[in-house]
Design an enzyme around this catalytic site. Sequence first.
Site, PDB file in Angstrom:
ATOM      1  N   ASP A 249      -3.577   5.462  -4.094  1.00 20.19           N
ATOM      2  CA  ASP A 249      -3.520   4.146  -3.472  1.00 20.19           C
ATOM      3  C   ASP A 249      -4.548   4.030  -2.348  1.00 20.19           C
ATOM      4  O   ASP A 249      -5.044   5.039  -1.825  1.00 20.19           O
ATOM      5  CB  ASP A 249      -2.126   3.896  -2.879  1.00 20.19           C
ATOM      6  CG  ASP A 249      -1.094   3.589  -3.950  1.00 20.19           C
ATOM      7  OD1 ASP A 249      -1.495   3.312  -5.088  1.00 20.19           O
ATOM      8  OD2 ASP A 249       0.108   3.639  -3.637  1.00 20.19           O
ATOM      9  N   LYS A 271      -4.544  -1.058  -3.960  1.00 19.67           N
ATOM     10  CA  LYS A 271      -4.075  -2.449  -3.950  1.00 19.67           C
ATOM     11  C   LYS A 271      -4.047  -2.922  -2.505  1.00 19.67           C
ATOM     12  O   LYS A 271      -3.699  -2.177  -1.600  1.00 19.67           O
ATOM     13  CB  LYS A 271      -2.675  -2.561  -4.541  1.00 19.67           C
ATOM     14  CG  LYS A 271      -2.606  -2.342  -6.047  1.00 19.67           C
ATOM     15  CD  LYS A 271      -1.171  -2.430  -6.508  1.00 19.67           C
ATOM     16  CE  LYS A 271      -1.055  -2.311  -8.010  1.00 19.67           C
ATOM     17  NZ  LYS A 271      -1.600  -3.476  -8.698  1.00 19.67           N
ATOM     18  N   MET A 384       4.617  -4.162   4.751  1.00 16.04           N
ATOM     19  CA  MET A 384       3.649  -5.186   4.329  1.00 16.04           C
ATOM     20  C   MET A 384       3.983  -6.530   4.969  1.00 16.04           C
ATOM     21  O   MET A 384       4.057  -7.561   4.298  1.00 16.04           O
ATOM     22  CB  MET A 384       3.606  -5.286   2.801  1.00 16.04           C
ATOM     23  CG  MET A 384       3.161  -3.985   2.130  1.00 16.04           C
ATOM     24  SD  MET A 384       3.364  -3.982   0.333  1.00 16.04           S
ATOM     25  CE  MET A 384       5.132  -3.670   0.183  1.00 16.04           C
TER      26      MET A 384
END
Length: 463
Positions: A249, A271, A384
């Site tokens: 990641d 991502k 997030m």
Amino acid sequence: MKHFPIFLAVEGRRIVLSGGGDAAMAKLRLLMKTEAHLTVIAAEIAPDIRKWADQGKLRIIERAMEPGDALCAALFYGANEDDAEDARVATIALAEGALVNIVDNLADSQFITPAIVDRDPVTIAIGTEGAAPVLARAIKADLEARLPTSLGVLARIGKTFRHAVDVLPMGRKRRDFWSAFYFGTGPKALADAGEQAVVPALESLLDSHIMQERKSGSVDLVGAGPGDPELLTLKARNALDKADVVIHDRLVTPEILELARREAIIIDAGKEGFGRAMAQSDIDALIVQHALDGHHVVRLKAGDPTVFGRLDEEIAAIEAHDIPYTIIPGITAASAAVANIGQSLTKRGRNSAVRLITGHDTKGYADHDWRALAAPGEVAAIYMGKKSARFIQGRLLMHGADPATPVTIIENVSRADQQIIATTLAELEPTLTQANLQGPAITFLGLAPRDAAAQAISQKEFA
């Protein structure tokens, strides 16, 4: 790293040393292990050095060094134990193209000689860039005790056999063969019947590996933790050490990727929320294809793969092709972050549950049970949540949350550039926007740093 470690080819090349005393002898004991042509230049020569010259191990020039003495030398050592003389001869050697080392003078040396564990052709060099020679010697002593003297014999025989092993495919199959030789077949043959038995044992081992059906690949779904390599689990370290392919990641730190095998293929499948992204289906296909090719694949995810890691989708793709897999958990960001503010996620009399929630999902800003989250004493770790902060703030206030509820934002959890911002729900925005955080951040609703003064954390005001 101020000194880049390399192994210099010196077979048949000149190494010149100026000096004839104790410092010179200490260096020569090491240099005589090489296949270089050694020249010692000094007006006074110790008896041991003369003896080595008589044995043909080196050549002596019995006078002070002069221009021309270091021509064509690969390396030069100044070991006169006299600063002025060492500076003089070093100037000559530098002008004549040699790399220069002055004994016990790190600042004026172009290279340093490390502590060496010699199991020729296996050589281990240990250096501390002059900071802690005693530590280098301690590591050397430890390795000397651990490594059997037979290691060099096996390595020499293995070197002559490398071309024959080219019949095995690159990667895991070839690596498995050499692992079986060095840690099983080779030592056993040497112990049972001596050096002459090692080559037949190698040939038999190769035949058995050629006959084996190609091993199927496998996948480790590994949690990389929040970023600090020291928070990586031992099982995760072992997986990285064995990986043929690492698919990672965006949030996995370079320090953790450095722990992967040098031969491993490293693939960035990062991502970014509301930004660039590799489609999950493409990631799934990468994992499956490399595993079907017989590779040991490590799918490396920041934090813990079971927390907002799309784990189930990747498992489904793996299982659809009957590929064996293992889940290796990691320390999730909430656990590391709450430790850094001196708090716990749950506390008697405050909250008996904690919520791990995400600020956004595949559809955009994520919706939650805002009324329950707004209740007094609730604690939530919001992953997030930077871009969705105003949305979260509005929903909580709309459902009755106390504007004075403490909120703590931790950027780059556990890393050297970690930043902690203590604020309140009422001030979450514009505080977060004004802070202009660039790294990953986790937001705690209902928690403040335990000791803001001691940790130099305060309500921040941004211009």
